[in-house]
Design a protein around this motif. Sequence first.
Motif, PDB file in Angstrom:
ATOM      1  N   TYR A  59      -5.795  -7.698   1.672  1.00 58.61           N
ATOM      2  CA  TYR A  59      -5.131  -7.975   2.541  1.00 58.61           C
ATOM      3  C   TYR A  59      -4.868  -9.094   3.253  1.00 58.61           C
ATOM      4  O   TYR A  59      -5.703 -10.715   3.587  1.00 58.61           O
ATOM      5  CB  TYR A  59      -5.055  -6.948   3.543  1.00 58.61           C
ATOM      6  CG  TYR A  59      -6.562  -6.886   4.691  1.00 58.61           C
ATOM      7  CD1 TYR A  59      -6.781  -7.394   5.301  1.00 58.61           C
ATOM      8  CD2 TYR A  59      -7.445  -6.617   4.316  1.00 58.61           C
ATOM      9  CE1 TYR A  59      -7.195  -7.453   6.215  1.00 58.61           C
ATOM     10  CE2 TYR A  59      -8.722  -6.248   4.616  1.00 58.61           C
ATOM     11  CZ  TYR A  59      -8.357  -7.025   5.674  1.00 58.61           C
ATOM     12  OH  TYR A  59      -9.609  -7.184   6.891  1.00 58.61           O
ATOM     13  N   VAL A  60      -3.967  -9.572   3.925  1.00 60.38           N
ATOM     14  CA  VAL A  60      -3.454 -11.133   4.284  1.00 60.38           C
ATOM     15  C   VAL A  60      -3.079 -10.191   6.432  1.00 60.38           C
ATOM     16  O   VAL A  60      -2.592  -8.819   6.440  1.00 60.38           O
ATOM     17  CB  VAL A  60      -2.308 -11.355   4.904  1.00 60.38           C
ATOM     18  CG1 VAL A  60      -2.102 -13.030   5.837  1.00 60.38           C
ATOM     19  CG2 VAL A  60      -1.872 -12.248   3.146  1.00 60.38           C
ATOM     20  N   ASP A  89       2.583  -2.633  -6.023  1.00 63.19           N
ATOM     21  CA  ASP A  89       0.608  -3.184  -5.470  1.00 63.19           C
ATOM     22  C   ASP A  89       0.100  -2.523  -4.508  1.00 63.19           C
ATOM     23  O   ASP A  89       0.080  -2.318  -3.728  1.00 63.19           O
ATOM     24  CB  ASP A  89       0.345  -4.976  -5.142  1.00 63.19           C
ATOM     25  CG  ASP A  89      -1.106  -5.004  -6.420  1.00 63.19           C
ATOM     26  OD1 ASP A  89      -2.078  -3.578  -6.193  1.00 63.19           O
ATOM     27  OD2 ASP A  89      -0.878  -5.703  -7.493  1.00 63.19           O
ATOM     28  N   LYS A  90      -0.652  -1.150  -5.091  1.00 59.66           N
ATOM     29  CA  LYS A  90      -1.351  -0.564  -4.551  1.00 59.66           C
ATOM     30  C   LYS A  90      -2.112  -1.175  -3.478  1.00 59.66           C
ATOM     31  O   LYS A  90      -2.657  -0.476  -2.696  1.00 59.66           O
ATOM     32  CB  LYS A  90      -1.994   0.706  -5.186  1.00 59.66           C
ATOM     33  CG  LYS A  90      -2.990   0.465  -6.498  1.00 59.66           C
ATOM     34  CD  LYS A  90      -3.129   1.222  -7.384  1.00 59.66           C
ATOM     35  CE  LYS A  90      -3.606   1.384  -8.617  1.00 59.66           C
ATOM     36  NZ  LYS A  90      -5.448   0.814  -8.035  1.00 59.66           N
ATOM     37  N   ASP A  91      -2.894  -1.839  -4.135  1.00 58.07           N
ATOM     38  CA  ASP A  91      -4.239  -2.590  -3.427  1.00 58.07           C
ATOM     39  C   ASP A  91      -3.566  -3.734  -2.638  1.00 58.07           C
ATOM     40  O   ASP A  91      -4.178  -4.072  -2.075  1.00 58.07           O
ATOM     41  CB  ASP A  91      -5.186  -3.245  -4.477  1.00 58.07           C
ATOM     42  CG  ASP A  91      -6.265  -2.114  -5.505  1.00 58.07           C
ATOM     43  OD1 ASP A  91      -5.808  -1.091  -4.841  1.00 58.07           O
ATOM     44  OD2 ASP A  91      -5.786  -1.996  -6.489  1.00 58.07           O
ATOM     45  N   ASP A 119       8.225  -1.882   4.827  1.00 62.36           N
ATOM     46  CA  ASP A 119       7.305  -0.708   4.499  1.00 62.36           C
ATOM     47  C   ASP A 119       6.389  -0.913   4.855  1.00 62.36           C
ATOM     48  O   ASP A 119       5.484  -1.361   4.541  1.00 62.36           O
ATOM     49  CB  ASP A 119       7.480  -0.318   2.929  1.00 62.36           C
ATOM     50  CG  ASP A 119       6.412   0.773   2.892  1.00 62.36           C
ATOM     51  OD1 ASP A 119       6.100   1.503   2.862  1.00 62.36           O
ATOM     52  OD2 ASP A 119       6.568   0.755   1.569  1.00 62.36           O
ATOM     53  N   THR A 120       6.359   0.417   6.026  1.00 65.01           N
ATOM     54  CA  THR A 120       4.834   0.128   7.292  1.00 65.01           C
ATOM     55  C   THR A 120       3.851   0.818   6.558  1.00 65.01           C
ATOM     56  O   THR A 120       3.312   0.990   7.282  1.00 65.01           O
ATOM     57  CB  THR A 120       5.280   0.380   8.895  1.00 65.01           C
ATOM     58  OG1 THR A 120       6.265   2.084   8.870  1.00 65.01           O
ATOM     59  CG2 THR A 120       6.381  -0.567   9.178  1.00 65.01           C
ATOM     60  N   HIS A 121       3.721   1.013   5.502  1.00 66.49           N
ATOM     61  CA  HIS A 121       2.851   1.895   4.484  1.00 66.49           C
ATOM     62  C   HIS A 121       2.421   0.361   4.227  1.00 66.49           C
ATOM     63  O   HIS A 121       1.156   0.823   3.438  1.00 66.49           O
ATOM     64  CB  HIS A 121       2.973   2.593   3.352  1.00 66.49           C
ATOM     65  CG  HIS A 121       3.356   4.218   3.859  1.00 66.49           C
ATOM     66  ND1 HIS A 121       4.248   4.202   3.683  1.00 66.49           N
ATOM     67  CD2 HIS A 121       2.692   4.804   4.912  1.00 66.49           C
ATOM     68  CE1 HIS A 121       4.671   5.356   4.568  1.00 66.49           C
ATOM     69  NE2 HIS A 121       3.581   6.048   4.821  1.00 66.49           N
ATOM     70  N   LYS A 122       2.728  -0.621   3.599  1.00 68.25           N
ATOM     71  CA  LYS A 122       2.891  -2.001   3.266  1.00 68.25           C
ATOM     72  C   LYS A 122       2.466  -3.091   4.598  1.00 68.25           C
ATOM     73  O   LYS A 122       1.244  -4.302   3.677  1.00 68.25           O
ATOM     74  CB  LYS A 122       3.350  -1.938   2.126  1.00 68.25           C
ATOM     75  CG  LYS A 122       3.000  -1.142   0.949  1.00 68.25           C
ATOM     76  CD  LYS A 122       2.321  -0.849   0.292  1.00 68.25           C
ATOM     77  CE  LYS A 122       1.656  -2.032  -0.682  1.00 68.25           C
ATOM     78  NZ  LYS A 122       0.387  -1.889  -1.658  1.00 68.25           N
ATOM     79  N   TRP A 123       3.202  -3.431   4.912  1.00 76.69           N
ATOM     80  CA  TRP A 123       2.898  -4.206   6.120  1.00 76.69           C
ATOM     81  C   TRP A 123       2.702  -3.121   7.198  1.00 76.69           C
ATOM     82  O   TRP A 123       3.572  -2.834   7.783  1.00 76.69           O
ATOM     83  CB  TRP A 123       4.473  -4.815   6.292  1.00 76.69           C
ATOM     84  CG  TRP A 123       4.120  -5.871   7.337  1.00 76.69           C
ATOM     85  CD1 TRP A 123       3.569  -6.415   7.852  1.00 76.69           C
ATOM     86  CD2 TRP A 123       5.154  -7.286   6.835  1.00 76.69           C
ATOM     87  NE1 TRP A 123       3.859  -7.545   8.610  1.00 76.69           N
ATOM     88  CE2 TRP A 123       4.857  -8.365   7.581  1.00 76.69           C
ATOM     89  CE3 TRP A 123       6.283  -7.597   6.364  1.00 76.69           C
ATOM     90  CZ2 TRP A 123       5.287  -9.192   8.654  1.00 76.69           C
ATOM     91  CZ3 TRP A 123       6.331  -8.765   6.216  1.00 76.69           C
ATOM     92  CH2 TRP A 123       6.147  -9.660   7.204  1.00 76.69           C
ATOM     93  N   LEU A 195      -6.794 -10.224  -6.469  1.00 72.11           N
ATOM     94  CA  LEU A 195      -5.761  -9.217  -6.906  1.00 72.11           C
ATOM     95  C   LEU A 195      -6.398  -8.178  -8.302  1.00 72.11           C
ATOM     96  O   LEU A 195      -6.975  -7.010  -8.402  1.00 72.11           O
ATOM     97  CB  LEU A 195      -4.965  -8.600  -6.570  1.00 72.11           C
ATOM     98  CG  LEU A 195      -3.808  -8.545  -5.859  1.00 72.11           C
ATOM     99  CD1 LEU A 195      -2.236  -8.591  -5.549  1.00 72.11           C
ATOM    100  CD2 LEU A 195      -3.738  -6.593  -4.934  1.00 72.11           C
ATOM    101  N   LYS A 196      -6.947  -9.448  -9.116  1.00 73.64           N
ATOM    102  CA  LYS A 196      -7.305  -8.821 -10.449  1.00 73.64           C
ATOM    103  C   LYS A 196      -8.873  -9.289 -10.372  1.00 73.64           C
ATOM    104  O   LYS A 196     -10.116  -8.174 -11.440  1.00 73.64           O
ATOM    105  CB  LYS A 196      -7.886  -9.919 -11.115  1.00 73.64           C
ATOM    106  CG  LYS A 196      -5.782 -10.338 -11.733  1.00 73.64           C
ATOM    107  CD  LYS A 196      -5.915 -11.668 -12.514  1.00 73.64           C
ATOM    108  CE  LYS A 196      -4.079 -11.886 -12.977  1.00 73.64           C
ATOM    109  NZ  LYS A 196      -3.851 -13.253 -13.459  1.00 73.64           N
TER     110      LYS A 196
END
Length: 200
Positions: A59-60, A89-91, A119-123, A195-196
């Motif tokens: 995350y940022v 990306d789910k992660d 999308d406030t589930h992601k941001w 992410l990898k």
Amino acid sequence: MSKKGMFYVGFFVVLVMAFYLIVRKWIAPPPPISIVQPFSFLDQDGKRVTNDDVKGKVYVAEFFFTNCTGYCPRMNNNLRPVYEKFKNDKDFLILSHTCDPERDSVQQLKYYSDSMKVDTHKWIFLTGPKDSLYGTARISYTLDDPNDNLLDTKNNFLHTQLMAVVNKKGEVRALYDGLKPTEINKMMKKIETLLKEPAE
């Protein structure tokens, strides 16, 4: 070149590649900039968000305030391409913490997040006690001089364009200037790499 010479050249190339792979695998990566300490804040929906909620995520982390007319809008505009690139990306997540919690209530963050149309589930937009927010910025993410944390928080204000990129282990792996598009491009490449990586 003779067959013998070609053989030696090919052998040398294979040897160099093997050495490179071994070194890349076994040499330890540089130490993290810092380790994210436990935190607990409220998001734009009034839901409590803790470090457990970002465990295993890249995350940022940034700090802004909704009434800012200076560089906060530019920072969040620059973050939008990052959001668009990784939102599926789910992660991956973005955590935007307010540095003005007295005005940035849950309701104000909800209004702001709705205006961003993300999308406030992601941001996720976060608020909480000022000392906790500032301590997280300075100690966990090293986005500002931690010595400033010794000042009276009533007269203290955090305002930084730096953003932290955190890996799946909760380690800060890089800091980027959110006002510079070149830095944002570097950030996206770093996120792709992180992410990898495995979570453990």
